[in-house]
Motif scaffolding. Structure first.
Motif, PDB file in Angstrom:
ATOM      1  N   LYS A 110       0.829  -1.200   0.000  1.00  0.00           N
ATOM      2  CA  LYS A 110       0.000   0.000   0.000  1.00  0.00           C
ATOM      3  C   LYS A 110       0.868   1.256   0.000  1.00  0.00           C
ATOM      4  O   LYS A 110       0.498   2.276  -0.587  1.00  0.00           O
ATOM      5  CB  LYS A 110      -0.921  -0.013   1.221  1.00  0.00           C
ATOM      6  CG  LYS A 110      -2.117   0.918   1.080  1.00  0.00           C
ATOM      7  CD  LYS A 110      -3.217   0.582   2.058  1.00  0.00           C
ATOM      8  CE  LYS A 110      -4.445   1.451   1.807  1.00  0.00           C
ATOM      9  NZ  LYS A 110      -5.553   1.122   2.727  1.00  0.00           N
ATOM     10  N   VAL A 111       2.031   1.180   0.657  1.00  0.00           N
ATOM     11  CA  VAL A 111       2.978   2.297   0.585  1.00  0.00           C
ATOM     12  C   VAL A 111       3.439   2.492  -0.851  1.00  0.00           C
ATOM     13  O   VAL A 111       3.537   3.622  -1.343  1.00  0.00           O
ATOM     14  CB  VAL A 111       4.182   2.035   1.513  1.00  0.00           C
ATOM     15  CG1 VAL A 111       5.150   3.210   1.460  1.00  0.00           C
ATOM     16  CG2 VAL A 111       3.727   1.786   2.945  1.00  0.00           C
ATOM     17  N   ARG A 112       3.730   1.382  -1.518  1.00  0.00           N
ATOM     18  CA  ARG A 112       4.122   1.447  -2.936  1.00  0.00           C
ATOM     19  C   ARG A 112       3.063   2.149  -3.771  1.00  0.00           C
ATOM     20  O   ARG A 112       3.373   3.018  -4.592  1.00  0.00           O
ATOM     21  CB  ARG A 112       4.330   0.019  -3.455  1.00  0.00           C
ATOM     22  CG  ARG A 112       4.588  -0.083  -4.960  1.00  0.00           C
ATOM     23  CD  ARG A 112       4.212  -1.457  -5.477  1.00  0.00           C
ATOM     24  NE  ARG A 112       2.791  -1.727  -5.291  1.00  0.00           N
ATOM     25  CZ  ARG A 112       2.265  -2.947  -5.297  1.00  0.00           C
ATOM     26  NH1 ARG A 112       3.028  -4.012  -5.452  1.00  0.00           N
ATOM     27  NH2 ARG A 112       0.951  -3.103  -5.125  1.00  0.00           N
ATOM     28  N   ASP A 113       1.791   1.784  -3.558  1.00  0.00           N
ATOM     29  CA  ASP A 113       0.707   2.385  -4.344  1.00  0.00           C
ATOM     30  C   ASP A 113       0.576   3.877  -4.053  1.00  0.00           C
ATOM     31  O   ASP A 113       0.265   4.673  -4.962  1.00  0.00           O
ATOM     32  CB  ASP A 113      -0.609   1.668  -4.052  1.00  0.00           C
ATOM     33  CG  ASP A 113      -0.603   0.218  -4.525  1.00  0.00           C
ATOM     34  OD1 ASP A 113       0.272  -0.129  -5.346  1.00  0.00           O
ATOM     35  OD2 ASP A 113      -1.446  -0.559  -4.059  1.00  0.00           O
ATOM     36  N   LEU A 114       0.780   4.274  -2.810  1.00  0.00           N
ATOM     37  CA  LEU A 114       0.707   5.695  -2.459  1.00  0.00           C
ATOM     38  C   LEU A 114       1.780   6.488  -3.207  1.00  0.00           C
ATOM     39  O   LEU A 114       1.488   7.534  -3.818  1.00  0.00           O
ATOM     40  CB  LEU A 114       0.885   5.864  -0.949  1.00  0.00           C
ATOM     41  CG  LEU A 114       1.026   7.310  -0.446  1.00  0.00           C
ATOM     42  CD1 LEU A 114      -0.255   8.099  -0.692  1.00  0.00           C
ATOM     43  CD2 LEU A 114       1.413   7.336   1.031  1.00  0.00           C
ATOM     44  N   ILE A 115       3.019   5.998  -3.173  1.00  0.00           N
ATOM     45  CA  ILE A 115       4.113   6.706  -3.836  1.00  0.00           C
ATOM     46  C   ILE A 115       3.917   6.713  -5.343  1.00  0.00           C
ATOM     47  O   ILE A 115       4.182   7.719  -6.023  1.00  0.00           O
ATOM     48  CB  ILE A 115       5.459   6.077  -3.444  1.00  0.00           C
ATOM     49  CG1 ILE A 115       5.710   6.296  -1.959  1.00  0.00           C
ATOM     50  CG2 ILE A 115       6.604   6.647  -4.261  1.00  0.00           C
ATOM     51  CD1 ILE A 115       6.943   5.611  -1.420  1.00  0.00           C
ATOM     52  N   ASP A 116       3.415   5.622  -5.881  1.00  0.00           N
ATOM     53  CA  ASP A 116       3.152   5.557  -7.325  1.00  0.00           C
ATOM     54  C   ASP A 116       2.104   6.603  -7.727  1.00  0.00           C
ATOM     55  O   ASP A 116       2.247   7.278  -8.756  1.00  0.00           O
ATOM     56  CB  ASP A 116       2.675   4.149  -7.693  1.00  0.00           C
ATOM     57  CG  ASP A 116       2.407   3.998  -9.175  1.00  0.00           C
ATOM     58  OD1 ASP A 116       3.380   3.973  -9.960  1.00  0.00           O
ATOM     59  OD2 ASP A 116       1.223   3.929  -9.568  1.00  0.00           O
ATOM     60  N   SER A 117       1.034   6.744  -6.923  1.00  0.00           N
ATOM     61  CA  SER A 117      -0.002   7.737  -7.227  1.00  0.00           C
ATOM     62  C   SER A 117       0.567   9.152  -7.181  1.00  0.00           C
ATOM     63  O   SER A 117       0.266   9.987  -8.045  1.00  0.00           O
ATOM     64  CB  SER A 117      -1.165   7.605  -6.231  1.00  0.00           C
ATOM     65  OG  SER A 117      -1.824   6.362  -6.388  1.00  0.00           O
ATOM     66  N   MET A 118       1.385   9.439  -6.184  1.00  0.00           N
ATOM     67  CA  MET A 118       1.994  10.763  -6.077  1.00  0.00           C
ATOM     68  C   MET A 118       2.930  11.030  -7.259  1.00  0.00           C
ATOM     69  O   MET A 118       2.961  12.130  -7.813  1.00  0.00           O
ATOM     70  CB  MET A 118       2.747  10.882  -4.756  1.00  0.00           C
ATOM     71  CG  MET A 118       1.836  10.839  -3.530  1.00  0.00           C
ATOM     72  SD  MET A 118       2.739  10.651  -1.979  1.00  0.00           S
ATOM     73  CE  MET A 118       3.743  12.125  -1.996  1.00  0.00           C
ATOM     74  N   TYR A 119       3.691  10.017  -7.658  1.00  0.00           N
ATOM     75  CA  TYR A 119       4.624  10.141  -8.782  1.00  0.00           C
ATOM     76  C   TYR A 119       3.882  10.499 -10.073  1.00  0.00           C
ATOM     77  O   TYR A 119       4.374  11.261 -10.911  1.00  0.00           O
ATOM     78  CB  TYR A 119       5.382   8.827  -8.936  1.00  0.00           C
ATOM     79  CG  TYR A 119       6.428   8.810 -10.035  1.00  0.00           C
ATOM     80  CD1 TYR A 119       7.690   9.367  -9.834  1.00  0.00           C
ATOM     81  CD2 TYR A 119       6.153   8.216 -11.273  1.00  0.00           C
ATOM     82  CE1 TYR A 119       8.658   9.336 -10.831  1.00  0.00           C
ATOM     83  CE2 TYR A 119       7.114   8.181 -12.270  1.00  0.00           C
ATOM     84  CZ  TYR A 119       8.371   8.747 -12.050  1.00  0.00           C
ATOM     85  OH  TYR A 119       9.329   8.708 -13.041  1.00  0.00           O
ATOM     86  N   ARG A 120       2.671   9.962 -10.210  1.00  0.00           N
ATOM     87  CA  ARG A 120       1.873  10.223 -11.412  1.00  0.00           C
ATOM     88  C   ARG A 120       1.040  11.491 -11.295  1.00  0.00           C
ATOM     89  O   ARG A 120       0.305  11.840 -12.219  1.00  0.00           O
ATOM     90  CB  ARG A 120       0.970   9.025 -11.705  1.00  0.00           C
ATOM     91  CG  ARG A 120       1.750   7.748 -11.949  1.00  0.00           C
ATOM     92  CD  ARG A 120       0.866   6.554 -12.184  1.00  0.00           C
ATOM     93  NE  ARG A 120       1.655   5.335 -12.223  1.00  0.00           N
ATOM     94  CZ  ARG A 120       2.388   4.936 -13.271  1.00  0.00           C
ATOM     95  NH1 ARG A 120       2.399   5.677 -14.371  1.00  0.00           N
ATOM     96  NH2 ARG A 120       3.094   3.835 -13.223  1.00  0.00           N
TER      97      ARG A 120
END
Length: 719
Positions: free
Chosen positions: A39-49
């Protein structure tokens, strides 16, 4: 209208710096756990995009006494802002960017690391493949530490792959991606800042209202939040108990001294072989004992002092209920009480976690034990006996499996208002035990419940507990079942559940393909693991005489073992279907004898078995199973079932595999199907009615099986 908040932008860099210095902290109303790495990965991925990831909420407050810092380092500043909402996002971001360990829900420590592929812009939780691949930066922390060095090291790794061409285009793509990742420090969060003059009770109410709109918090979480406001010490006690239930005193001492070298030595923990606690679980016990309530939603309103009619908060009521809770919690967390209660579990034949099918049964039995000990004054030896029977009954019937709060409230209500004497407590509980376990329950319901392949089923576990109570041997061995299940025993392997009719024999020789049929618990026996390896895939009438001869046991002892392990007379000569049907009945009988011994320590069990040629007639034990009814055509696949309760509009369906489908769930037995329909009944046979073409009106399954038994349907026809 008084405005209690304002909106302010915070960059990720500002947030990380604030947490680093200690000016941004978690208030005690927050839970101390962090998201899983994915879920941390998904959070950072969303912010990156560039996606929005929600607001944060802070409370402008400098009261450091009611906060804890994020991370384990010493902070340089006092708290200025306390996180009301967004703890998981903020803690996760901070730990990933700084490369810090976090506490997990089980109180273990784990380093959060997220891998990044600059060439594809993908994020992943690092696996061994990701860590070895030259295309990945294994931990994005290196980018936030020094983006220039991170880019240099990444390109160096790429060039080390002789099969790869690293040209200007690749270098440019990597530089753009790494720079873009580093610029996440400039990503802006909108922060709702609650003003400093708002008091703690209002902030706690805000927190509850925000989270009650989703499914994140339970009633226990709401009460723990409330405790942080009105009895912070009490919540800390619950969290300490929960943490310490996972560790030995020596381990707790080591953990405490990692953070505070002068921490006192821990001499006791609630560690036990049956369960580890969450704060809300031991809170449930304290509320049942102190407030006489099982429904936590009701307890929450009572603790707030809220009038159920006017919805008005009365502080004087709140204080009264809090005093009751403090008393209940003091009893619940008393080491002497907990250690004495653990003897109840052992007396009931339960030895380790694998035998527990419902932690609610432990919690509520402990609560009743405390009530009996402290409110009714039952002597501890007498109390141990009645509560051991209660626990056994509750486990085998699944008393607290479906609608546990409702059932426990009923149990509490029965004791409420009774004369607070030892005799009254014992009488009340004994009457419920007898009502739940009448003679026909052992003769009909229990054998039916043993028609399962689940070794976690309450019926099978109760049988193993009965073997412990009866001090039974392992089959064809001189060791005891209870010794092998002893939680303090450290062995490579213990006893195993051996197929009496070997799997390969059933599959290859008898042509059975149903895993459920092959793995029936009535086909299992407890043997030492070395024996299980030695037994081949021969039929029973071939391997069993050889095993008996090899063990060279005393004839009386072997005969006794066959009784304990519920082996029908001349069982090796039976067909498989007849064997499992007879053995279910015998397992139920052995379980009953164990319960009688639990009721009377001087009782001499009667483990005699019917002769092989005995005509059982229409003995209740021979009522057909669900599978018998389906295979014999009495309950065809596709038959619709409806509840006897007209208030329920749900229907179920008989499947071709002799299961019952309720909604999207497939249930092995009629009892499980009833519980799936969210009802709390003694028998599913009396809950479901079948709509059959041969009947004008829906017919109860219990009546249908009696008709089938009269027609001679007691075993499934041969394949």
């Amino acid at each position: 209208m008084v405005r209690m908040f304002g909106h302010h932008p915070w960059t990720v860099g500002d947030l990380v710096a604030g947490v680093d210095r200690g000016s941004v902290r978690l208030p005690d109303i927050q839970r101390p756990f962090v998201w899983p790495n994915a879920k941390v990965r998904d959070l950072i991925d969303s912010m990156y995009r560039g996606y929005p990831v929600g607001e944060l909420m802070f409370w402008t407050n400098r009261d450091s006494a009611h906060t804890r810092p994020i991370g384990a380092e010493v902070k340089t500043q006092d708290a200025s802002y306390q996180v009301v909402d967004g703890q998981q996002r903020l803690t996760s971001l901070y730990a990933a960017i700084k490369g810090l360990q976090v506490w997990r829900e089980d109180y273990s420590r784990e380093l959060i690391s997220i891998g990044f592929n600059p060439l594809t812009g993908r994020f992943e939780v690092p696996t061994p493949i990701v860590r070895r691949s030259v295309e990945w930066i294994p931990d994005l922390k290196s980018v936030f530490d020094d983006p220039i060095n991170a880019r240099y090291d990444y390109l160096k790794r790429l060039r080390s792959d002789q099969a790869r061409t690293v040209d200007m285009e690749v270098e440019r793509a990597a530089e753009i991606a790494i720079t873009r990742l580093y610029q996440l420090l400039s990503y802006e969060f909108q922060v709702v800042q609650v003003k400093e003059d708002v008091d703690r009770e209002v902030v706690a109410d805000i927190f509850v209202r925000i989270n009650s709109e989703g499914v994140n918090l339970s009633s226990a979480d709401f009460i723990l939040t409330w405790l942080s406001v009105f009895w912070e010490e009490g919540r800390a006690q619950l969290e300490k108990w929960a943490r310490n239930s996972r560790f030995t005193p020596r381990e707790v001492t080591t953990i405490d001294r990692e953070h505070e070298p002068q921490a006192p030595k821990c001499s006791w923990t609630p560690s036990n072989p049956f369960m580890t606690f969450h704060p809300g679980q031991i809170l449930r016990v304290a509320i049942a004992v102190g407030l006489n309530r099982a429904r936590l939603a009701d307890a929450y309103n009572a603790l707030r002092g809220r009038d159920p009619r006017t919805r008005t908060i009365h502080p004087e009521r709140r204080d009264i209920e809090l005093t009751k809770l403090k008393d209940g919690q003091a009893q619940s967390l008393n080491p002497l009480h907990w250690d004495e209660f653990l003897k109840v579990m052992e007396r009931a034949g339960f030895r380790n976690k694998s035998m527990i099918t419902s932690t609610s049964t432990i919690l509520y039995t402990y609560a009743l034990w405390l009530i009996g000990r402290n409110r009714f004054g039952v002597p501890v030896d007498e109390l141990r006996e009645v509560m051991a029977r209660w626990f056994f009954m509750s486990q085998v019937t699944g008393r607290y499996t479906s609608s546990p709060e409702t059932r426990m409230q009923e149990d509490l209500n029965r004791l409420d208002g009774q004369a607070e004497t030892s005799a009254e407590f014992t009488k009340t509980l004994t009457s419920q035990i007898e009502a739940a376990l009448p003679a026909d329950w052992w003769a009909v319901t229990l054998p039916d419940a043993l028609d399962t392949s689940s070794v976690k089923s309450p019926a099978w576990v109760a049988y193993v507990a009965a073997l412990n109570i009866l001090d039974a041997d392992v089959l064809l061995a001189t060791s005891k079942v209870k010794d092998w299940i002893n939680p303090n025993r450290t062995t490579v392997k213990g006893i195993e559940k051996h197929h009496l009719f070997p799997k390969a024999y059933l599959r290859d020789q008898l042509g059975l393909r149903s895993v459920r049929k092959i793995n029936q618990v009535a086909n299992f026996a407890l043997v030492e693991w070395s024996d299980n390896i030695a037994i081949s895939d021969d039929p029973p009438n071939k391997y069993w005489p050889a095993e008996v001869a090899a063990k060279n046991l005393d004839e009386n002892r072997r005969w006794r073992q066959e009784q304990w392990h519920a082996l029908p007379v001349d069982w090796t000569m039976l067909g498989y279907e007849e064997f499992v049907n007879q053995r279910r009945n015998l397992i139920a009988a052995v379980t009953y004898e164990g319960f009688k011994r639990l009721t009377d320590a001087n009782y001499e069990p009667d483990l005699s078995r019917p002769d092989a040629d005995t005509d059982g007639g229409l003995n209740p034990l021979l009522l057909p199973t669900l599978e018998n009814l389906v295979t014999a055509g009495w309950l065809p696949a596709g038959t619709l079932l409806e509840p006897v309760d007209d208030a329920s509009s749900n229907t179920a369906e008989i499947t071709e595999d002799a299961y019952i489908k309720v909604g999207d769930h497939t249930c092995e037995t009629v009892d499980i199907a009833a519980r799936e329909d969210n009802v709390d009944v003694e028998s599913g046979w009396d809950y479901w009615r079948a709509r059959l073409d041969t009947e004008d009106e829906p017919i109860l399954l219990s009546e249908l099986r009696i008709r089938a038994a009269h027609a001679g349907i007691t075993t499934a026809p041969a394949d």
